[in-house]
Every structure is written in C-alpha cells, then in structure tokens.
Design an enzyme around this catalytic site. Structure first.
Site, PDB file in Angstrom:
ATOM      1  N   ASN A  96       0.808  -1.211   0.000  1.00 14.76           N
ATOM      2  CA  ASN A  96       0.000   0.000   0.000  1.00 14.76           C
ATOM      3  C   ASN A  96       0.848   1.271   0.000  1.00 14.76           C
ATOM      4  O   ASN A  96       0.412   2.308  -0.500  1.00 14.76           O
ATOM      5  CB  ASN A  96      -0.986  -0.022   1.170  1.00 14.76           C
ATOM      6  CG  ASN A  96      -2.161  -0.954   0.871  1.00 14.76           C
ATOM      7  OD1 ASN A  96      -2.303  -1.435  -0.250  1.00 14.76           O
ATOM      8  ND2 ASN A  96      -2.994  -1.201   1.855  1.00 14.76           N
ATOM      9  N   HIS A 176      -4.581   2.771  14.801  1.00 19.43           N
ATOM     10  CA  HIS A 176      -5.680   1.939  14.296  1.00 19.43           C
ATOM     11  C   HIS A 176      -5.125   0.526  14.151  1.00 19.43           C
ATOM     12  O   HIS A 176      -4.764   0.078  13.088  1.00 19.43           O
ATOM     13  CB  HIS A 176      -6.146   2.476  12.944  1.00 19.43           C
ATOM     14  CG  HIS A 176      -7.295   1.717  12.372  1.00 19.43           C
ATOM     15  ND1 HIS A 176      -8.457   1.507  13.064  1.00 19.43           N
ATOM     16  CD2 HIS A 176      -7.466   1.114  11.172  1.00 19.43           C
ATOM     17  CE1 HIS A 176      -9.293   0.814  12.299  1.00 19.43           C
ATOM     18  NE2 HIS A 176      -8.708   0.559  11.154  1.00 19.43           N
TER      19      HIS A 176
HETATM   20  O1  TXD Z   1     -10.495   2.488   9.496  1.00 17.00           O
HETATM   21  C1  TXD Z   1      -9.942   2.459   8.435  1.00 17.00           C
HETATM   22  N1  TXD Z   1      -9.057   3.383   8.121  1.00 17.00           N
HETATM   23  C2  TXD Z   1     -10.254   1.399   7.443  1.00 17.00           C
HETATM   24  C3  TXD Z   1      -9.283   1.100   6.428  1.00 17.00           C
HETATM   25  C4  TXD Z   1     -11.498   0.734   7.454  1.00 17.00           C
HETATM   26  C5  TXD Z   1     -11.830  -0.117   6.435  1.00 17.00           C
HETATM   27  C6  TXD Z   1     -10.949  -0.400   5.299  1.00 17.00           C
HETATM   28  N2  TXD Z   1      -9.653   0.157   5.447  1.00 17.00           N
HETATM   29  C7  TXD Z   1      -8.711   0.055   4.326  1.00 17.00           C
HETATM   30  O2  TXD Z   1      -9.220   0.758   3.196  1.00 17.00           O
HETATM   31  C8  TXD Z   1      -8.443  -1.325   3.786  1.00 17.00           C
HETATM   32  O3  TXD Z   1      -7.565  -2.041   4.621  1.00 17.00           O
HETATM   33  C9  TXD Z   1      -7.842  -0.995   2.451  1.00 17.00           C
HETATM   34  O4  TXD Z   1      -6.481  -0.639   2.610  1.00 17.00           O
HETATM   35  C10 TXD Z   1      -8.637   0.223   1.990  1.00 17.00           C
HETATM   36  C11 TXD Z   1      -9.714  -0.058   0.955  1.00 17.00           C
HETATM   37  O5  TXD Z   1     -10.564  -1.090   1.400  1.00 17.00           O
HETATM   38  P1  TXD Z   1     -11.713  -1.671   0.424  1.00 17.00           P
HETATM   39  O6  TXD Z   1     -12.463  -2.655   1.207  1.00 17.00           O
HETATM   40  O7  TXD Z   1     -12.416  -0.562  -0.253  1.00 17.00           O
HETATM   41  O8  TXD Z   1     -10.808  -2.435  -0.664  1.00 17.00           O
HETATM   42  P2  TXD Z   1     -11.214  -2.809  -2.172  1.00 17.00           P
HETATM   43  O9  TXD Z   1     -12.666  -3.059  -2.280  1.00 17.00           O
HETATM   44  O10 TXD Z   1     -10.244  -3.850  -2.593  1.00 17.00           O
HETATM   45  O11 TXD Z   1     -10.923  -1.466  -2.976  1.00 17.00           O
HETATM   46  C12 TXD Z   1      -9.656  -0.964  -3.190  1.00 17.00           C
HETATM   47  C13 TXD Z   1      -9.685  -0.307  -4.546  1.00 17.00           C
HETATM   48  C14 TXD Z   1      -9.809  -1.293  -5.728  1.00 17.00           C
HETATM   49  O12 TXD Z   1     -10.936  -0.945  -6.512  1.00 17.00           O
HETATM   50  C15 TXD Z   1      -8.511  -1.120  -6.489  1.00 17.00           C
HETATM   51  O13 TXD Z   1      -8.649  -1.279  -7.902  1.00 17.00           O
HETATM   52  C16 TXD Z   1      -8.146   0.300  -6.121  1.00 17.00           C
HETATM   53  O14 TXD Z   1      -8.438   0.388  -4.742  1.00 17.00           O
HETATM   54  N3  TXD Z   1      -6.757   0.652  -6.366  1.00 17.00           N
HETATM   55  C17 TXD Z   1      -6.396   1.862  -6.855  1.00 17.00           C
HETATM   56  N4  TXD Z   1      -7.135   2.937  -7.163  1.00 17.00           N
HETATM   57  C18 TXD Z   1      -6.491   4.016  -7.635  1.00 17.00           C
HETATM   58  N5  TXD Z   1      -5.140   4.070  -7.746  1.00 17.00           N
HETATM   59  C19 TXD Z   1      -4.362   3.019  -7.414  1.00 17.00           C
HETATM   60  N6  TXD Z   1      -3.033   3.093  -7.527  1.00 17.00           N
HETATM   61  C20 TXD Z   1      -5.005   1.851  -6.937  1.00 17.00           C
HETATM   62  N7  TXD Z   1      -4.557   0.635  -6.526  1.00 17.00           N
HETATM   63  C21 TXD Z   1      -5.638  -0.077  -6.175  1.00 17.00           C
END
Ligand code: TXD
Length: 311
Positions: A96, A176
């Site tokens: 990440n 967190h």
């Molecule tokens: O309390 C908190 N801060 C959190 C954190 C609570 C819940 C989730 N938390 C974290 O958020 C979790 O551990 C993940 O690191 C993120 C996102 O969780 P989510 O459940 O939304 O993950 P998904 O559904 O896999 O979505 C991630 C998206 C996916 O569509 C990828 O294609 C995209 O991120 N992605 C990107 N988008 C733009 N640019 C880049 N470089 C990229 N890489 C991946």
C-alpha cells in the site's frame, strides 16, 4: 457559489460506499477514480441514475484520469489492498505504500489546495506517508480510524445496554491497530459514564471486542474488510470539513506536543472545520491511559522505521 468538489480515490467497497454517502448527502460533486478501466465509470453512472429516485442533484463522475479530479476541495484516499483473513495491517505496509505514493503525487499535481483524508491501511503509516509525499501542511493531511473504532465501541455499548446508539459517546485514541486505546472513562450514555452502568468485566469485554472489531468482520466476510461503518465514518469527517461544523472527532493527526507526543501521526481528538484540522484537544489521562497511548505511538514509529528500511 461553486459546489464543493470531492474526489474519492479507489472505487472498491469503501470508496464506492463513501461516494454514495457523499452524493446522497449532497455534500458536493464527486469524482470517483480507480485504476480499473470502466469500473469507477460504471459505479458513478449507476449512482447518477439513483439521483432522480433518491432526490439528490449533485454530479458523480467515474474516471481513470487525474485530470478529472483537478481542483478538488477534499480528496479521500481509499485505494489499496484490503486485509485478507490472517493478514495483519502491517503485512499490507509495502504494497500500500507504493500505491499511496503514486496517488499522492497525482493529487499534489492536480489539487494542490486539497484536504487529504487517508483511509488506506495501515492507516497511521499511510497518513504519515501521504503528508511526506504531498508536502501539504499537517492540518491538511489526516486519517480516518478513530471515528470508526469509536463507532464500534459505541455500537457494542448500545447493544449491551439496550439504549439508542446515538445517545452513546465514546473515544478511542491511539493507533488503528491492536494497540488502539479505547477510553472507557470518557464513554457515556447521555452523559452517564458507562462505568456506572456496567461492571469492569463487561467493559473490558467490549473494549477487547472493539480492539478486534475490524478482524471480527474480516473473519465473517472472508473476502474483504468492513465498509459500511468505515464509509459512514469518513463521511462524518468530510461533512465536518465542508460544512465547517467544527465537530470534535478522533482522527489520525500529526501531534505537536499534546499528550506528550510530538511528530507522530496517531489517533487524538480533533476539531475539524473548513481549513482542515483546526485543533487537537487534550483529555486529562491517567498514567495507565497515557502509557497505553505512548505504547501505541512507539508501535507506529517502529512501523515507520520499517517503511524507511524498505525504501
Ligand atoms: O479504518 C480504516 N481506516 C479502514 C481502512 C477501514 C476499512 C478499510 N480500510 C482500508 O481501506 C483497507 O484495509 C484498504 O487498505 C482500503 C480499501 O478497502 P476496500 O475494502 O475498499 O478495498 P477494495 O474493495 O479492494 O478497494 C480498493 C480499490 C480497488 O478498486 C482497487 O482497484 C483500487 O483500490 N486501487 C487503486 N485505485 C487508484 N489508484 C491506485 N493506484 C489503486 N490501486 C488499487
């Protein structure tokens, strides 16, 4: 007056649900960006088509191009890999970090005046990294975790005591992660301390469940992590910023002396308004609570040192 522009980076579970909540609350025009071709466009179009039914009038655009995000007032970063069962938040660190670095460079280029709200895990470290890469002032870069951790604690207290969840207030500070610091002493039901309403054993059980709250949902879902409460939590922060509400919410913020902490991003109570993080408020902590907070800071600093070694 021009409408606020809010970019949500990452159109996965947390990002798309955040975009939906933002548009339904008419907090501004929303841009949903992801690297996957077509997916943010499809979700955004679907949400535009819900507008006439739900009665919201803002626009939502899906894109893979940062040019469309230009001039955003707030950028919420949810992109990254979520935790899988058995994976710790720290396991996510290297993967990440690369994602957040790339995104932050684009945000800096296209929205130099934006307020950045980081959601990606491991949260405290990714927020630190986003500030370093952007070079934005600390009051314009912070992270969402404490609102969620506190909401979990509040929900568990409400379920235990059979009271309205909105009457329950709670504060969860620190990192967190496993070293988060739920402060039972500052948790109340309509002003009544939970220490008067529950035995110490029951409080400890709820504190423990709160600490493991993210993991409990990961175990149940099996293929991802929580997103309803996380999106609600980040939207509460964005709302306080854009409407200049001055809500006091626990956020992952850059500490500058309060609580005896200096130069570390971690969960502390913050007043959020139109300029971003306006003030860190200091609670009077017992020695044990303060020690727990400092232990949490130590863990975050160790993770940041690990990240520096990877670079
Ligand atoms: O309390 C908190 N801060 C959190 C954190 C609570 C819940 C989730 N938390 C974290 O958020 C979790 O551990 C993940 O690191 C993120 C996102 O969780 P989510 O459940 O939304 O993950 P998904 O559904 O896999 O979505 C991630 C998206 C996916 O569509 C990828 O294609 C995209 O991120 N992605 C990107 N988008 C733009 N640019 C880049 N470089 C990229 N890489 C991946």
């Amino acid at each position: 007056m021009a409408r606020n522009k809010i970019t949500v980076v990452g159109a996965g579970f947390v990002g798309a649900t955040t975009a939906q909540r933002l548009i339904e609350k008419s907090l501004g025009d929303v841009v949903l960006i992801d690297i996957v071709d077509g997916m943010p466009q499809g979700k955004a179009l679907d949400m535009m088509q819900a507008g006439p039914v739900e009665g919201y009038n803002g626009t939502i655009v899906g894109t893979n191009d940062y040019a469309d995000t230009a001039g955003s007032d707030v950028v919420v970063i949810t992109a990254g890999l979520p935790r899988k069962p058995g994976m710790t938040r720290s396991d996510l660190l290297a993967k990440n970090a690369a994602i957040i670095t790339g995104i932050t460079e684009q945000v800096k280029k296209h929205s130099p005046n934006a307020i950045l709200v980081c959601v990606t895990n491991p949260l405290d470290i990714m927020t630190h990294l986003a500030q370093q890469v952007s070079g934005f002032p600390h009051e314009r870069v912070f992270g969402m975790a404490g609102v969620l951790d506190s909401a979990r604690f509040r929900a568990f207290i409400a379920m235990e005591l059979n009271v309205a969840p909105s009457d329950v207030h709670a504060m969860v500070l620190g990192s967190h992660g496993d070293s988060m610091v739920p402060l039972a002493r500052f948790s109340t039901v309509s002003g009544i301390s939970i220490e008067k309403l529950m035995t110490p054993e029951r409080i400890e059980a709820l504190v423990d469940r709160t600490r493991k709250g993210g993991g409990e949902i990961v175990q149940l879902l099996k293929t991802g992590s929580a997103y309803y409460a996380p999106s609600a939590s980040v939207v509460a922060m964005v709302k306080s910023i854009l409407l200049d509400e001055k809500s006091v919410l626990p956020c992952c913020a850059y500490t500058t002396g309060k609580y005896g902490l200096d130069g570390v991003y971690m969960g502390v109570p913050c007043r959020l308004g139109r300029s971003g993080l306006e003030e860190i408020l200091e609670l009077e902590l017992t020695d044990a609570e303060r020690e727990a907070l400092h232990a949490s800071a130590k863990k975050i600093n160790e993770d940041i040192a690990d990240l520096a070694k990877m670079a």
